[in-house]
Design an enzyme around this catalytic site. Structure first.
Site, PDB file in Angstrom:
ATOM      1  N   ASN A 134     -92.496  44.658  39.619  1.00 26.72           N
ATOM      2  CA  ASN A 134     -93.420  43.541  39.492  1.00 26.72           C
ATOM      3  C   ASN A 134     -93.168  42.487  40.566  1.00 26.72           C
ATOM      4  OD1 ASN A 134     -95.132  41.507  37.989  1.00 26.72           O
ATOM      5  ND2 ASN A 134     -93.120  40.529  37.890  1.00 26.72           N
ATOM      6  N   ASP A 227     -89.393  47.720  34.438  1.00 25.13           N
ATOM      7  CA  ASP A 227     -89.018  46.345  34.142  1.00 25.13           C
ATOM      8  C   ASP A 227     -90.261  45.461  34.035  1.00 25.13           C
ATOM      9  OD1 ASP A 227     -86.863  44.255  34.056  1.00 25.13           O
ATOM     10  OD2 ASP A 227     -87.916  43.527  35.838  1.00 25.13           O
ATOM     11  N   GLU A 263     -90.669  48.260  29.499  1.00 27.42           N
ATOM     12  CA  GLU A 263     -90.143  47.065  28.850  1.00 27.42           C
ATOM     13  C   GLU A 263     -91.288  46.069  28.707  1.00 27.42           C
ATOM     14  OE1 GLU A 263     -87.328  43.187  29.350  1.00 27.42           O
ATOM     15  OE2 GLU A 263     -88.618  43.971  30.927  1.00 27.42           O
TER      16      GLU A 263
HETATM   17  C1  ACG Z   1     -86.392  41.924  32.342  1.00 27.17           C
HETATM   18  C2  ACG Z   1     -84.967  42.422  32.609  1.00 27.17           C
HETATM   19  C3  ACG Z   1     -84.109  41.244  32.963  1.00 27.17           C
HETATM   20  C4  ACG Z   1     -84.539  40.721  34.330  1.00 27.17           C
HETATM   21  C5  ACG Z   1     -86.006  40.638  34.429  1.00 27.17           C
HETATM   22  C6  ACG Z   1     -86.540  40.163  35.711  1.00 27.17           C
HETATM   23  C7  ACG Z   1     -86.870  41.182  33.498  1.00 27.17           C
HETATM   24  O1  ACG Z   1     -84.517  43.166  31.535  1.00 27.17           O
HETATM   25  O2  ACG Z   1     -82.740  41.544  32.991  1.00 27.17           O
HETATM   26  O3  ACG Z   1     -83.955  39.417  34.526  1.00 27.17           O
HETATM   27  O4  ACG Z   1     -86.516  41.282  36.589  1.00 27.17           O
HETATM   28  C8  ACG Z   1     -88.793  38.070  29.368  1.00 27.17           C
HETATM   29  C9  ACG Z   1     -89.514  39.216  30.053  1.00 27.17           C
HETATM   30  C10 ACG Z   1     -88.639  40.419  30.243  1.00 27.17           C
HETATM   31  C11 ACG Z   1     -87.329  40.042  30.919  1.00 27.17           C
HETATM   32  C12 ACG Z   1     -86.676  38.952  30.083  1.00 27.17           C
HETATM   33  C13 ACG Z   1     -85.378  38.447  30.719  1.00 27.17           C
HETATM   34  N1  ACG Z   1     -86.455  41.187  31.071  1.00 27.17           N
HETATM   35  O5  ACG Z   1     -90.648  39.583  29.301  1.00 27.17           O
HETATM   36  O6  ACG Z   1     -89.318  41.326  31.075  1.00 27.17           O
HETATM   37  O7  ACG Z   1     -87.555  37.826  29.990  1.00 27.17           O
HETATM   38  C14 ACG Z   1     -89.708  36.241  24.491  1.00 27.17           C
HETATM   39  C15 ACG Z   1     -90.781  36.613  25.491  1.00 27.17           C
HETATM   40  C16 ACG Z   1     -90.302  37.728  26.408  1.00 27.17           C
HETATM   41  C17 ACG Z   1     -89.021  37.309  27.100  1.00 27.17           C
HETATM   42  C18 ACG Z   1     -87.991  37.044  26.001  1.00 27.17           C
HETATM   43  C19 ACG Z   1     -86.630  36.638  26.557  1.00 27.17           C
HETATM   44  O8  ACG Z   1     -91.941  37.076  24.797  1.00 27.17           O
HETATM   45  O9  ACG Z   1     -91.301  38.000  27.375  1.00 27.17           O
HETATM   46  O10 ACG Z   1     -88.582  38.364  27.987  1.00 27.17           O
HETATM   47  O11 ACG Z   1     -88.465  35.997  25.141  1.00 27.17           O
HETATM   48  O12 ACG Z   1     -86.737  35.514  27.315  1.00 27.17           O
HETATM   49  C20 ACG Z   1     -89.209  38.023  19.539  1.00 27.17           C
HETATM   50  C21 ACG Z   1     -90.630  37.927  20.106  1.00 27.17           C
HETATM   51  C22 ACG Z   1     -90.590  38.034  21.621  1.00 27.17           C
HETATM   52  C23 ACG Z   1     -89.606  37.028  22.184  1.00 27.17           C
HETATM   53  C24 ACG Z   1     -88.245  37.241  21.545  1.00 27.17           C
HETATM   54  C25 ACG Z   1     -87.146  36.329  22.083  1.00 27.17           C
HETATM   55  O13 ACG Z   1     -88.695  39.331  19.727  1.00 27.17           O
HETATM   56  O14 ACG Z   1     -91.435  38.962  19.577  1.00 27.17           O
HETATM   57  O15 ACG Z   1     -91.864  37.804  22.166  1.00 27.17           O
HETATM   58  O16 ACG Z   1     -89.543  37.325  23.583  1.00 27.17           O
HETATM   59  O17 ACG Z   1     -88.327  37.104  20.147  1.00 27.17           O
HETATM   60  O18 ACG Z   1     -87.430  35.015  21.822  1.00 27.17           O
HETATM   61  C26 ACG Z   1     -83.170  39.180  35.687  1.00 27.17           C
HETATM   62  C27 ACG Z   1     -81.736  38.919  35.278  1.00 27.17           C
HETATM   63  C28 ACG Z   1     -81.613  37.666  34.440  1.00 27.17           C
HETATM   64  C29 ACG Z   1     -82.185  36.511  35.232  1.00 27.17           C
HETATM   65  C30 ACG Z   1     -83.625  36.826  35.642  1.00 27.17           C
HETATM   66  C31 ACG Z   1     -84.206  35.739  36.522  1.00 27.17           C
HETATM   67  O19 ACG Z   1     -81.247  40.028  34.547  1.00 27.17           O
HETATM   68  O20 ACG Z   1     -80.242  37.420  34.131  1.00 27.17           O
HETATM   69  O21 ACG Z   1     -82.166  35.356  34.422  1.00 27.17           O
HETATM   70  O22 ACG Z   1     -83.664  38.044  36.371  1.00 27.17           O
END
Ligand code: ACG
Length: 514
Positions: A134, A227, A263
């Site tokens: 992405n 991802d 994911e």
């Molecule tokens: C991926 C990877 C992650 C990576 C990136 C960027 C993406 O696994 O290691 O970070 O390349 C969001 C994104 C995911 C992302 C995570 C980190 N993961 O959607 O793709 O952030 C909410 C949001 C989600 C969000 C999540 C966590 O909806 O979108 O994920 O919070 O922040 C319930 C709800 C659900 C909610 C959760 C949590 O389950 O249903 O909606 O999700 O509660 O509250 C990389 C590094 C990181 C660095 C980043 C910049 O690994 O360390 O920080 O880059």
């Protein structure tokens, strides 16, 4: 001559006595209903004493992961590996890629990757790579060209449209935009200013990301974890899903039996939109308030079993080939040993709940030894990605920014647990052996059974046969009268027995029955 004969006789006797132990049996699984193991590469095992985990470190640990014998109790027996990103990148996590065709030198070389894949295949382990498509790093040559093209108003530069951009005064109805230096423009940057988002309306970008996948499939890679799948067109699910439809169809043309998992970290409604195209992680299973942890902490077991039944049904309606992908935690989450007690057996039952379930479950490295690690006050993901606790001379060290204290690791190392027959690690190993032995666990159709007290489970139908799976999610042994005719296996914190129509099942224990 006589000496020679005695020697031959000795060798013969020795070889007979060696083969009289437990039979070495290979895993003949030939589909994608496998147990995967997520390796955060930089934190797993270090082969060259620089403190950073690498591909050769993983090669060195293959016997731990799967020694090729499904009955082995000294080896986990996993059947698939997810490698977090391994391409050239400025960060320790490597989700911001500079060059998709180069392995980050701290992790090794393309030759190391090829060797790892070949050695995995010899043991019937498949390998999937994490594709962060992405966005790239701002240091990626594509972005450098893009930035300079915009700074020079060179609209003829082929990279001018590689990333999503907008004009500062236009604003945006969605997502985050960062200023593009020395221009009146901004670029999309939802994760970080140094992770610019590619423009998937540009056919050349689509061709680029297809070429990356093609390159690694040619090397023998078996599939991918995608991802941030929902970000390719942020807040436009139709467009995102269309992209993945196109991409996954192209990949299946190259490799029909490819394993793909997306994911899409969202609620189930949104995730389900993507599941016609690929498997998707089931986030509702994960974390402290997820289905697995709640059931393992003795909440009503019937809620868990009906959830599993309904989830499988709903997936079948979306697309028959898509499978459930259960997990408790991953590298973006606090480790489960922080909320599931290992010493009292909860972690044992949690393992049963996801490894004795349909589809392709994922174990996050360290989960099998009850490793701990959470963001904590420092609010850093590095604490969730600590160095694997081998307990031997591995030179692996924690990633930069870690604040988690070693004294909190109370559940022991791999070395400790390999020498304790009742350890969580031995339990994981036994569970995978059971899963391989009974193909219906991964592939059958689950119907929830409410037995009463803290006993719940499933009637599993597969190839016209019925198998039963019963979980005790309490800290007490439970005894009930039943019609089950045979106890096939039991696993967990205690034991199970079936005698004279009476099933006794220990605390945090599961039984497989006929
Ligand atoms: C991926 C990877 C992650 C990576 C990136 C960027 C993406 O696994 O290691 O970070 O390349 C969001 C994104 C995911 C992302 C995570 C980190 N993961 O959607 O793709 O952030 C909410 C949001 C989600 C969000 C999540 C966590 O909806 O979108 O994920 O919070 O922040 C319930 C709800 C659900 C909610 C959760 C949590 O389950 O249903 O909606 O999700 O509660 O509250 C990389 C590094 C990181 C660095 C980043 C910049 O690994 O360390 O920080 O880059």
């Amino acid at each position: 001559m006589i000496k020679k004969l005695i020697l031959i006789l000795l060798i013969l006797i020795l070889s007979v006595s060696c083969s009289s132990g437990k039979k070495k049996e290979a895993d003949s699984t030939d589909d994608n209903y496998r147990v995967f193991y997520e390796i955060f590469v930089g934190s797993f095992s270090d082969s060259n004493a620089d403190g950073i985990g690498d591909l050769r470190g993983i090669i060195n640990r293959l016997d731990y992961l799967n020694d090729g014998n499904i009955n082995s109790t000294d080896s986990l027996g996993i059947q698939g590996i997810w490698l977090t990103p391994i391409f050239l990148s400025p960060s320790y996590h490597k989700y911001d890629v500079i060059d998709y065709y180069r392995i980050d030198p701290s992790f090794g070389t393309q030759e190391d990757l090829e060797e790892l894949v070949n050695k995995c295949h010899e043991r019937n382990i498949i390998v999937i790579l994490d594709l962060a498509l992405n966005h790239t790093s701002t240091e990626n040559e594509w972005f450098r060209q893009f930035a300079s093209a915009h700074q020079n108003n060179d609209t003829g530069n082929p990279y001018y449209d590689y990333y999503v951009y907008s004009y500062k005064n236009e604003g945006s109805s969605y997502g985050t935009f960062c200023d593009l230096q020395n221009t009146d423009q901004t670029y999309e940057c939802n994760f970080s200013y140094d992770m610019p988002e590619l423009n998937f309306d540009n056919p050349k970008v689509r061709e680029e990301v297809l070429n990356v996948a093609r390159f690694y499939l040619d090397k023998g890679i078996d599939g991918f974890r995608f991802d941030a799948a929902k970000y390719v067109y942020l807040n436009n699910t139709d467009a995102s899903v269309n992209f993945w439809k196109w991409y996954t169809e192209e990949l299946r043309k190259i490799k029909e039996d490819i394993y793909l998992v997306g994911e899409v970290w969202s609620g189930e409604g949104e995730i389900s939109r993507y599941q016609a195209e690929m498997n998707c992680f089931n986030f509702a299973m994960s974390q402290a308030d997820g289905q697995i942890a709640r059931a393992a902490k003795s909440e009503e077991i019937g809620r868990f079993t009906s959830y599993v039944e309904n989830y499988q049904k709903s997936l079948k309606e979306i697309h028959d080939g898509t499978m459930p992908v259960s997990f408790i935690s991953n590298h973006d989450m606090d480790r489960s040993a922080g909320y599931l007690n290992v010493a009292n057996g909860q972690a044992y039952l949690a393992a049963n709940l996801y490894l004795l379930s349909p589809g392709s479950p994922f174990i996050y490295y360290g989960e099998e030894i009850g490793m701990k690690g959470s963001r904590g006050g420092a609010n850093t993901d590095a604490n969730r990605r600590l160095a694997m606790l081998w307990g031997d001379d591995d030179t692996i060290s924690d990633p930069e920014g870690t604040t988690y204290e070693l004294k909190n690791q109370i559940n022991g190392t791999v070395k400790d647990q390999l020498s304790n027959k009742d350890s969580l690690l031995k339990h994981y190993s036994k569970l995978i052996t059971i899963r391989v032995k009974y193909p219906e666990i991964a592939r059958g159709t689950y119907t929830s059974m409410d037995i009463g007290q803290n006993l719940g489970g499933f009637c599993i139908e597969y190839n016209g046969e019925i198998t039963y799976l019963v979980h005790n999610n309490s800290d007490q042994e439970i005894t009930i009268s039943t019609d089950f005719s045979k106890l096939l296996e039991s696993c967990g914190f205690g034991e199970a027995t079936l005698k004279n129509g009476e099933l006794r099942i220990g605390p945090y224990t599961s039984a497989i029955l006929k």
